[in-house]
Design a protein around this motif. Structure first.
Motif, PDB file in Angstrom:
ATOM      1  N   ASP A 128      -8.855   1.967   9.300  1.00  0.00           N
ATOM      2  CA  ASP A 128      -7.679   1.154   9.005  1.00  0.00           C
ATOM      3  C   ASP A 128      -7.805  -0.266   9.571  1.00  0.00           C
ATOM      4  OD1 ASP A 128      -5.601   1.986   7.322  1.00  0.00           O
ATOM      5  OD2 ASP A 128      -4.900   3.503   8.746  1.00  0.00           O
ATOM      6  N   TYR A 168      -4.470   3.700  -1.091  1.00  0.00           N
ATOM      7  CA  TYR A 168      -5.526   3.858  -0.083  1.00  0.00           C
ATOM      8  C   TYR A 168      -5.808   5.350   0.076  1.00  0.00           C
ATOM      9  CZ  TYR A 168      -7.817   3.240   4.530  1.00  0.00           C
ATOM     10  OH  TYR A 168      -8.696   3.229   5.589  1.00  0.00           O
ATOM     11  N   GLN A 191       3.608   8.950  11.015  1.00  0.00           N
ATOM     12  CA  GLN A 191       2.497   8.073  11.400  1.00  0.00           C
ATOM     13  C   GLN A 191       2.978   6.772  12.048  1.00  0.00           C
ATOM     14  OE1 GLN A 191      -0.870   7.777   8.752  1.00  0.00           O
ATOM     15  NE2 GLN A 191      -0.395   9.739   7.772  1.00  0.00           N
ATOM     16  N   GLU A 199       0.863  -1.177   0.000  1.00  0.00           N
ATOM     17  CA  GLU A 199       0.000   0.000   0.000  1.00  0.00           C
ATOM     18  C   GLU A 199       0.897   1.223   0.000  1.00  0.00           C
ATOM     19  OE1 GLU A 199      -2.892   1.133   3.391  1.00  0.00           O
ATOM     20  OE2 GLU A 199      -1.511   2.758   2.900  1.00  0.00           O
ATOM     21  N   TYR A 223       2.965  -1.268   4.477  1.00  0.00           N
ATOM     22  CA  TYR A 223       2.385   0.078   4.431  1.00  0.00           C
ATOM     23  C   TYR A 223       3.534   1.060   4.263  1.00  0.00           C
ATOM     24  CZ  TYR A 223      -1.953  -1.718   6.620  1.00  0.00           C
ATOM     25  OH  TYR A 223      -3.115  -2.390   6.902  1.00  0.00           O
ATOM     26  N   TYR A 269     -10.054   7.657  11.354  1.00  0.00           N
ATOM     27  CA  TYR A 269      -8.968   7.141  10.523  1.00  0.00           C
ATOM     28  C   TYR A 269      -8.514   5.761  11.003  1.00  0.00           C
ATOM     29  CZ  TYR A 269      -4.274   7.517   8.320  1.00  0.00           C
ATOM     30  OH  TYR A 269      -3.122   7.327   7.601  1.00  0.00           O
ATOM     31  N   SER A 296      -1.229   6.887  -1.527  1.00  0.00           N
ATOM     32  CA  SER A 296      -2.356   7.210  -0.652  1.00  0.00           C
ATOM     33  C   SER A 296      -2.563   8.696  -0.352  1.00  0.00           C
ATOM     34  CB  SER A 296      -2.229   6.440   0.671  1.00  0.00           C
ATOM     35  OG  SER A 296      -2.032   5.077   0.428  1.00  0.00           O
ATOM     36  N   HIS A 340       3.531  12.115   0.406  1.00  0.00           N
ATOM     37  CA  HIS A 340       2.946  11.264  -0.628  1.00  0.00           C
ATOM     38  C   HIS A 340       3.954  10.995  -1.737  1.00  0.00           C
ATOM     39  CE1 HIS A 340      -0.746  13.367   1.051  1.00  0.00           C
ATOM     40  NE2 HIS A 340      -0.832  12.119   1.462  1.00  0.00           N
ATOM     41  N   ASN A 385      -4.680  12.425  -0.358  1.00  0.00           N
ATOM     42  CA  ASN A 385      -6.016  12.799   0.068  1.00  0.00           C
ATOM     43  C   ASN A 385      -6.665  13.646  -1.010  1.00  0.00           C
ATOM     44  OD1 ASN A 385      -5.396  11.584   2.586  1.00  0.00           O
ATOM     45  ND2 ASN A 385      -4.309  13.463   3.150  1.00  0.00           N
TER      46      ASN A 385
HETATM   47  N1  ARG Z   1      -4.012   9.405   3.382  1.00  0.00           N
HETATM   48  C1  ARG Z   1      -3.111   9.346   4.497  1.00  0.00           C
HETATM   49  C2  ARG Z   1      -2.375  10.668   4.634  1.00  0.00           C
HETATM   50  O1  ARG Z   1      -2.244  11.386   3.690  1.00  0.00           O
HETATM   51  C3  ARG Z   1      -2.097   8.247   4.359  1.00  0.00           C
HETATM   52  C4  ARG Z   1      -2.686   6.870   4.412  1.00  0.00           C
HETATM   53  C5  ARG Z   1      -1.716   5.869   4.934  1.00  0.00           C
HETATM   54  N2  ARG Z   1      -2.237   4.542   4.951  1.00  0.00           N
HETATM   55  C6  ARG Z   1      -3.005   4.031   5.883  1.00  0.00           C
HETATM   56  N3  ARG Z   1      -3.432   2.796   5.731  1.00  0.00           N
HETATM   57  N4  ARG Z   1      -3.338   4.689   6.958  1.00  0.00           N
HETATM   58  O2  ARG Z   1      -1.895  10.982   5.707  1.00  0.00           O
END
Ligand code: ARG
Length: 639
Positions: A383, A201, A407, A161, A401, A379, A164, A175, A166
């Motif tokens: 997940d 994702y 994170q 993954e 991931y 969130y 991802s 990203h 937004n």
């Molecule tokens: N969309 C999220 C962001 O921009 C990252 C996602 C990461 N993947 C996950 N499975 N939480 O912070």
């Protein structure tokens, strides 16, 4: 390739390919030159040392540089008692049979025994092997087999993954890095024979998408949306968020003045509340709300796809936070409740890790929310169910991931909750590949950075650089396309140069320079060999009949020693999962190449020498291209 090995193995009395393959772990002398040397040296050393062959095999290590040999044995690794390691090293070297067909007489360096491969057999073996394997050279497809002895049992499944982003928000540095690293990891596992599924994702769910829909109702422009959905949605997002902050300030101001009624009036009917209600409609499946949102999502994906394809990346699935079914989250919630993982706090559901994980670790995991007071998921909640859903759907052997180290905590919490839910084996198959920050990233056009803008800016810069050399520039067929590829290479190589976890500074001047270990330099090294090939104009048959014994200069020998390492470099990369492992090797190769040109002239040399040298350079070009493609770069032939 197999016949080459047979031929070579016949040089080594008593060496059997079949025996080596069955005796030593992951030993494939028919595709990996180092495996032949390891197997052969092991056979000899087991006799010399009296130590079990498999122990010897695993103790033979790479060296840190060509000056230290091709393989090295740290004598303590054989765990022979009663003698000092350096004493053993001397003894074994003395007992090593004279005139070995493949390696020079070993040397002692402290408690290490160093082995240098004899150049001639190495050349005879490696160059035809690379010619035969081509773009497959270095790949180790059997690593990904469920059972290496029985290919009919299929391949292991890995989910990667990455990227991802937004929807309606900038594609930020995090990203970008996730995209580059994830694309690389996907290629890496594919070359090792794994069955790879690439998942994007998307961040595409939550109250903010209710807010976005409101913004579109108010200020949306159909035409602008069709033309450039990413930017239009982002504009709307920025505008409506400004209004939202103004609203929040207003509420605060009223509260401060003691005007609670006024404050409540806004809170009950204002933007925030409307967004909440709109999002509620989305989660309840209201047809028109869902349809509107789906358009935004689909249109954004169309654009993402275009951008990813510039980076040679194709996703198998665009999943996202919106795709996690409510029912699945309810089931997870129930399980967590039944197992007393969650508890109520202020009307919300939380996981207090101090109660489930002893000591410091429990404290470190903190007390995340998994349900808000109004019952909405978060969130983390999404997940959890998404992870379990993927297990069901894909039955994966491993899942990675690729997410920024910002994170780290989130993913630790996720994996721990899944483990506490009784899915220890599932959690154990998951891995977070993290990475540091990119500092100083901004575009010439402004401060907001969408991937497309970044790539365009760097491509413009590369185009400028190319134009500086008018003569060469005239020969490039499609300079815009080449500038685009070079720009992408510049960005990617800068990103992959250090260890993933390190921060780095986005430096346009540095990354686009031909000085130093940059993307353009790597491309240049590849294009230069292509140019020699064009000028030499030799056929495949010419190269196949080349007399490699003519390659006796130290520069040629060093190049072939590096070439032989490539399959091992790939295997090592599967352990480090660091793009820099590949890049460091490729730059070693380009340095060896550039210092060799004065010594190994091709065009202008007499015919046999020309053939032999061209055969060497062509193999180098093949390996460079394989490495570049593994990293996600497109090697150019002219620039
Ligand atoms: N969309 C999220 C962001 O921009 C990252 C996602 C990461 N993947 C996950 N499975 N939480 O912070």
């Amino acid at each position: 390739a197999a016949s080459t090995v047979d031929q070579l193995a016949s040089l080594v009395k008593g060496f059997s390919l079949e025996e080596a393959q069955s005796k030593y772990p992951n030993c494939h002398p028919d595709t990996n030159p180092f495996d032949l040397y390891r197997a052969h040296l092991t056979n000899v050393l087991a006799g010399v040392t009296g130590v079990d062959a498999v122990i010897v095999y695993n103790a033979l290590q790479w060296t840190t540089g060509l000056d230290k040999g091709d393989l090295i044995l740290a004598t303590p690794a054989l765990r022979v008692k009663g003698k000092k390691p350096d004493e053993l090293a001397r003894e074994w070297v003395a007992a090593f049979p004279a005139d070995d067909p493949l390696v020079e007489a070993p040397t002692v360096n402290g408690y290490f025994v160093q082995f240098f491969f004899k150049p001639l057999p190495l050349l005879k073996y490696t160059l035809p092997l690379i010619r035969a394997e081509g773009s497959e050279f270095g790949n180790n497809k059997s690593l990904g087999l469920v059972d290496p002895q029985d290919p009919s049992k299929g391949r292991k499944k890995i989910i990667i993954e990455f990227s991802s982003p937004n929807i309606a928000k900038p594609f930020h540095a995090g990203h970008l890095r996730s995209t580059i690293i994830g694309g690389f990891l996907a290629n890496l596992y594919a070359t090792a024979g794994w069955d790879v599924t690439r998942i994007n994702y998307l961040g595409d769910w939550g109250k903010q998408y209710g807010l976005l829909a409101l913004a579109f109702e108010r200020y949306g422009d159909e035409e602008a949306l069709e033309r450039d959905p990413i930017n239009h949605l982002f504009e709307l997002y920025v505008k409506i968020n400004q209004e939202l902050s103004a609203e929040k300030e207003q509420i605060e101001a009223f509260k401060k003045d003691g005007k609670e009624d006024e404050a409540k009036k806004i809170a009950d009917a204002g933007l925030d509340e409307q967004a909440r209600q709109y999002f509620r409609k989305m989660t309840d499946g209201d047809a028109s709300a869902v349809a509107q949102w789906r358009r935004f999502r689909d249109m954004s994906i169309v654009r993402y796809r275009e951008t990813y394809s510039r980076l040679n990346i194709v996703f198998d699935s665009y999943s996202g936070e919106s795709q996690v079914p409510e029912a699945a989250m309810e089931a997870s919630a129930k399980r967590m409740e039944d197992l007393k993982i969650t508890e109520e706090s202020d009307g919300a559901q939380i996981v207090d890790f101090t109660k489930h994980v002893p000591g410091k670790e429990g404290k470190r995991l903190e007390r995340p929310l998994v349900r808000k007071r109004d019952g909405t998921a978060l969130y983390l909640t999404r997940d959890i169910s998404e992870l379990l859903g993927r297990e069901e759907k894909y039955k994966f052997d491993k899942m990675i991931y690729v997410v920024a180290s910002a994170q780290d905590l989130h993913l630790k919490q996720l994996f721990k909750i899944v483990e506490l839910m009784g899915y220890k084996e599932i959690a154990a198959k998951c891995q977070h590949i993290n990475f540091g920050l990119v500092l100083g990233m901004s575009t010439r056009k402004g401060t907001v950075k969408f991937l497309n803008d970044i790539l365009r800016d760097v491509a413009d810069k590369m185009h400028e650089v190319m134009r500086a050399n008018e003569v060469k520039y005239q020969q490039v067929e499609n300079p815009e396309a080449v500038a685009d590829i070079l720009g992408i290479s510049a960005v990617m190589v800068q990103d992959m140069t250090g260890k993933r976890i390190n921060n780095y500074t986005f430096d346009m001047d540095k990354m686009t320079s031909f000085e130093g270990d940059t993307g353009p330099y790597l491309q240049y090294a590849h294009a230069r060999v292509c140019s020699i090939e064009r000028r030499a104009g030799l056929s495949d048959a010419d190269l196949a009949s080349a007399d490699t014994s003519l390659l006796n200069e130290p520069h040629a020998i060093n190049i072939v020693r590096l070439l032989a390492q490539w399959p091992d470099v790939m295997q090592n990369t599967l352990k480090t999962l660091e793009p820099t492992t590949v890049l460091t090797y490729l730059f070693k190769m380009t340095h060896a190449l550039s210092s060799s040109y004065d010594h190994l002239q091709v065009v202008g040399s007499e015919p046999e020498l020309m053939k032999a040298r061209m055969a060497l350079y062509t193999s180098t070009r093949v390996v460079l291209a394989n490495g570049m493609r593994l990293l996600g770069l497109s090697p150019v032939e002219r620039m």
